[in-house]
Structure formats: structure tokens, C-alpha cells
Design an enzyme around this catalytic site. Structure first.
Site, PDB file in Angstrom:
ATOM      1  N   CYS A   1      14.720  46.759  25.815  1.00 49.21           N
ATOM      2  CA  CYS A   1      15.568  45.742  25.396  1.00 49.21           C
ATOM      3  C   CYS A   1      17.041  46.178  25.955  1.00 49.21           C
ATOM      4  CB  CYS A   1      15.954  45.789  24.027  1.00 49.21           C
ATOM      5  SG  CYS A   1      17.153  45.007  23.301  1.00 49.21           S
TER       6      CYS A   1
ATOM      7  N   CYS B   1      19.915  46.672  23.922  1.00 45.94           N
ATOM      8  CA  CYS B   1      19.942  47.934  23.168  1.00 45.94           C
ATOM      9  C   CYS B   1      20.367  49.073  24.241  1.00 45.94           C
ATOM     10  CB  CYS B   1      18.414  48.068  22.858  1.00 45.94           C
ATOM     11  SG  CYS B   1      17.471  46.991  21.817  1.00 45.94           S
TER      12      CYS B   1
END
Length: 98
Positions: free
Chosen positions: A23, A26
Site C-alpha cells: 500500500c 501506508c
């Protein structure tokens, strides 16, 4: 992660970052969380949970998107938001819930 419930039961706030290695947003959170930890020190804990390795826990807390950030204290969820949050916001939230 069988000891998760023990980790969030303390009297200090615990910031939990549900993330995934693939991600992009993230990845943006990693240095922000490092800076938050430096600022709050021992007044709060930061726990990172990889949703791919901890699917049962992610399902239990209905994590649908990553990153999802939650703050727990005394085992109770006090805050939840998905997406990237800035250091200033996170430090303020942790101080408010200390």
C-alpha cells in the site's frame, strides 16, 4: 496476534496502524509514525499490524481500507480513521486521549 487485546488494555493510549506492505499511502505513514513516537515518547505506544499477516484481527475490527488508524485505551476504541494522517493531528489525538 493473540496478545493484541492485552496490548490495548493499558492505561496509556495505543495508536494502532493497520497497514499492508503493498500500500502506497501506508508507506507514507512509516516516517510519520516514527516522528510521532519520538514526540510522544513513553506517553503512548504505537502498534503496526500487517493486515495480510493478521487477517482475523483486521476482520474483527472491520478494516476495509489501509492505512486504518485506531487509538485504544483501557481496551476501548477511542478513535478510528482510514487514510494518511499528519504527525500534528496524531500527536494531538494521543495527547487528548492520554
Amino acid at each position: 496476534m493473540s496478545n493484541f487485546s492485552e496490548l490495548i488494555k493499558g492505561d496509556k493510549p495505543v495508536l494502532v496502524d493497520f497497514y499492508a506492505t503493498w500500500c502506497g499511502p501506508c508507506q507514507l505513514m512509516h516516517p510519520i509514525l516514527d516522528d510521532v513516537k519520538k514526540e510522544v515518547g513513553e506517553n503512548a505506544s504505537i502498534l503496526k499490524i500487517d493486515v495480510d499477516k493478521n487477517q482475523e484481527l483486521a476482520a474483527k475490527y472491520q478494516v476495509r481500507g489501509v492505512p486504518t488508524l485506531m487509538i485504544f485505551k483501557d481496551g476501548e476504541q477511542l478513535f478510528r480513521q482510514s487514510g494518511v494522517l499528519q504527525k500534528k493531528e496524531l500527536v494531538k489525538l494521543l495527547e487528548e486521549n492520554a
